[in-house]
Write a protein that holds these residues in place. Structure first.
Motif, PDB file in Angstrom:
ATOM      1  N   ALA A  17      -1.752   0.335  -3.516  1.00 47.85           N
ATOM      2  CA  ALA A  17      -0.488  -0.538  -3.693  1.00 47.85           C
ATOM      3  C   ALA A  17       0.102   1.066  -3.904  1.00 47.85           C
ATOM      4  O   ALA A  17       1.279   1.275  -3.470  1.00 47.85           O
ATOM      5  CB  ALA A  17      -0.236  -0.900  -4.583  1.00 47.85           C
ATOM      6  N   VAL A  18      -0.903   2.264  -4.893  1.00 50.27           N
ATOM      7  CA  VAL A  18      -0.508   3.797  -5.501  1.00 50.27           C
ATOM      8  C   VAL A  18       0.323   4.394  -4.149  1.00 50.27           C
ATOM      9  O   VAL A  18       1.230   4.883  -3.892  1.00 50.27           O
ATOM     10  CB  VAL A  18      -1.045   3.924  -6.551  1.00 50.27           C
ATOM     11  CG1 VAL A  18      -0.665   5.360  -7.119  1.00 50.27           C
ATOM     12  CG2 VAL A  18      -0.997   3.147  -7.749  1.00 50.27           C
ATOM     13  N   THR A  27      13.581   6.147  -9.568  1.00 54.05           N
ATOM     14  CA  THR A  27      12.947   5.190  -8.695  1.00 54.05           C
ATOM     15  C   THR A  27      11.183   5.202  -9.418  1.00 54.05           C
ATOM     16  O   THR A  27      11.067   5.437  -9.568  1.00 54.05           O
ATOM     17  CB  THR A  27      12.647   4.719  -7.603  1.00 54.05           C
ATOM     18  OG1 THR A  27      13.449   5.023  -6.845  1.00 54.05           O
ATOM     19  CG2 THR A  27      12.057   3.583  -7.218  1.00 54.05           C
ATOM     20  N   ASN A  67       0.266   3.351  -0.801  1.00 56.99           N
ATOM     21  CA  ASN A  67       0.645   3.056   0.085  1.00 56.99           C
ATOM     22  C   ASN A  67       2.626   3.819  -0.198  1.00 56.99           C
ATOM     23  O   ASN A  67       3.012   3.730   0.736  1.00 56.99           O
ATOM     24  CB  ASN A  67       1.077   1.629   0.042  1.00 56.99           C
ATOM     25  CG  ASN A  67      -0.005   1.031   1.293  1.00 56.99           C
ATOM     26  OD1 ASN A  67      -0.332   2.427   2.108  1.00 56.99           O
ATOM     27  ND2 ASN A  67      -0.942   0.462   1.298  1.00 56.99           N
ATOM     28  N   ALA A  68       2.735   3.340  -1.712  1.00 53.63           N
ATOM     29  CA  ALA A  68       3.984   3.403  -2.415  1.00 53.63           C
ATOM     30  C   ALA A  68       4.481   4.786  -2.202  1.00 53.63           C
ATOM     31  O   ALA A  68       5.164   5.066  -1.929  1.00 53.63           O
ATOM     32  CB  ALA A  68       3.663   3.201  -3.747  1.00 53.63           C
ATOM     33  N   ILE A  69       3.374   5.910  -2.058  1.00 56.40           N
ATOM     34  CA  ILE A  69       3.400   7.410  -1.981  1.00 56.40           C
ATOM     35  C   ILE A  69       3.552   7.262  -0.657  1.00 56.40           C
ATOM     36  O   ILE A  69       4.615   8.499  -0.343  1.00 56.40           O
ATOM     37  CB  ILE A  69       2.652   8.262  -2.959  1.00 56.40           C
ATOM     38  CG1 ILE A  69       2.201   7.952  -4.420  1.00 56.40           C
ATOM     39  CG2 ILE A  69       2.654   9.729  -2.034  1.00 56.40           C
ATOM     40  CD1 ILE A  69       1.483   8.690  -4.575  1.00 56.40           C
ATOM     41  N   PHE A 106       2.010   0.772 -11.288  1.00 61.42           N
ATOM     42  CA  PHE A 106       0.895   0.041 -10.930  1.00 61.42           C
ATOM     43  C   PHE A 106       0.218  -0.081 -12.203  1.00 61.42           C
ATOM     44  O   PHE A 106      -0.846   1.528 -12.129  1.00 61.42           O
ATOM     45  CB  PHE A 106       0.818   0.255  -9.552  1.00 61.42           C
ATOM     46  CG  PHE A 106       1.559   1.046  -8.338  1.00 61.42           C
ATOM     47  CD1 PHE A 106       1.357  -0.082  -8.003  1.00 61.42           C
ATOM     48  CD2 PHE A 106       2.847   2.417  -8.231  1.00 61.42           C
ATOM     49  CE1 PHE A 106       2.837  -0.458  -7.177  1.00 61.42           C
ATOM     50  CE2 PHE A 106       3.498   1.895  -7.143  1.00 61.42           C
ATOM     51  CZ  PHE A 106       3.464   0.912  -7.302  1.00 61.42           C
ATOM     52  N   VAL A 141       7.064  13.448  -6.491  1.00 60.28           N
ATOM     53  CA  VAL A 141       6.502  12.231  -6.994  1.00 60.28           C
ATOM     54  C   VAL A 141       5.696  12.187  -8.067  1.00 60.28           C
ATOM     55  O   VAL A 141       5.112  13.254  -8.665  1.00 60.28           O
ATOM     56  CB  VAL A 141       5.620  11.705  -5.732  1.00 60.28           C
ATOM     57  CG1 VAL A 141       4.840  11.149  -6.308  1.00 60.28           C
ATOM     58  CG2 VAL A 141       6.296  11.535  -4.712  1.00 60.28           C
ATOM     59  N   LEU A 201       8.211   3.013 -10.389  1.00 64.44           N
ATOM     60  CA  LEU A 201       7.207   2.109 -10.342  1.00 64.44           C
ATOM     61  C   LEU A 201       6.316   2.148 -11.180  1.00 64.44           C
ATOM     62  O   LEU A 201       4.639   3.043 -11.479  1.00 64.44           O
ATOM     63  CB  LEU A 201       6.290   2.043  -8.427  1.00 64.44           C
ATOM     64  CG  LEU A 201       7.546   2.122  -7.596  1.00 64.44           C
ATOM     65  CD1 LEU A 201       7.499   2.698  -6.352  1.00 64.44           C
ATOM     66  CD2 LEU A 201       8.140   0.821  -7.356  1.00 64.44           C
ATOM     67  N   SER A 254       5.156   5.577   2.163  1.00 66.79           N
ATOM     68  CA  SER A 254       6.242   5.244   2.146  1.00 66.79           C
ATOM     69  C   SER A 254       7.530   5.805   1.409  1.00 66.79           C
ATOM     70  O   SER A 254       8.342   5.019   1.784  1.00 66.79           O
ATOM     71  CB  SER A 254       6.119   3.886   1.946  1.00 66.79           C
ATOM     72  OG  SER A 254       6.341   3.454   0.961  1.00 66.79           O
ATOM     73  N   SER A 255       7.253   7.102   0.392  1.00 65.06           N
ATOM     74  CA  SER A 255       8.273   6.744  -0.370  1.00 65.06           C
ATOM     75  C   SER A 255       9.143   7.806   0.353  1.00 65.06           C
ATOM     76  O   SER A 255       8.719   9.090   1.346  1.00 65.06           O
ATOM     77  CB  SER A 255       8.009   7.760  -1.732  1.00 65.06           C
ATOM     78  OG  SER A 255       9.326   8.179  -2.156  1.00 65.06           O
TER      79      SER A 255
END
Length: 105
Positions: free
Chosen positions: A47-48, A9, A50-52, A13, A60, A11, A54-55
């Protein structure tokens, strides 16, 4: 390669939506650059993180074009979220060892 992989996945940013000229950045001290990032990129940093957070897919990988300043700032923020003392984060940054703290990133 990662962006087109079916097993990863990916992403993206970008911190700066508007391009800063190399001439402007080259004239800045690191402190000025870091303060600029903190001032102008709060939503992107959020955003970064939050993405980590919620991953469900780990490990990562966090990187940038050069791999130290933006990556180091994001890593420092993650350490702060993890309640690592500020003095420890600063010490790791000064030793260029921030990423040693996150072997899984």
């Amino acid at each position: 390669i990662f962006a087109s992989s079916s097993e990863v996945t990916y992403l993206n940013f970008p911190l700066f939506e508007d391009k800063l000229t190399n001439d402007v950045v080259k004239k800045m001290t690191l402190l000025e650059l870091y303060l600029l990032v903190i001032d102008r990129c709060q939503q992107q940093i959020k955003a970064v993180i939050n993405a980590i957070a919620s991953s469900t897919a780990f490990p990562v990988l966090v990187h940038c074009a050069a791999g130290k300043d933006r990556t180091g700032l994001i890593t420092a923020f993650l350490l702060g979220v993890a309640n690592v003392p500020t003095a420890t984060i600063a010490q790791l940054r000064n030793q260029r060892r921030l990423l040693d703290f996150f072997p899984f990133i």
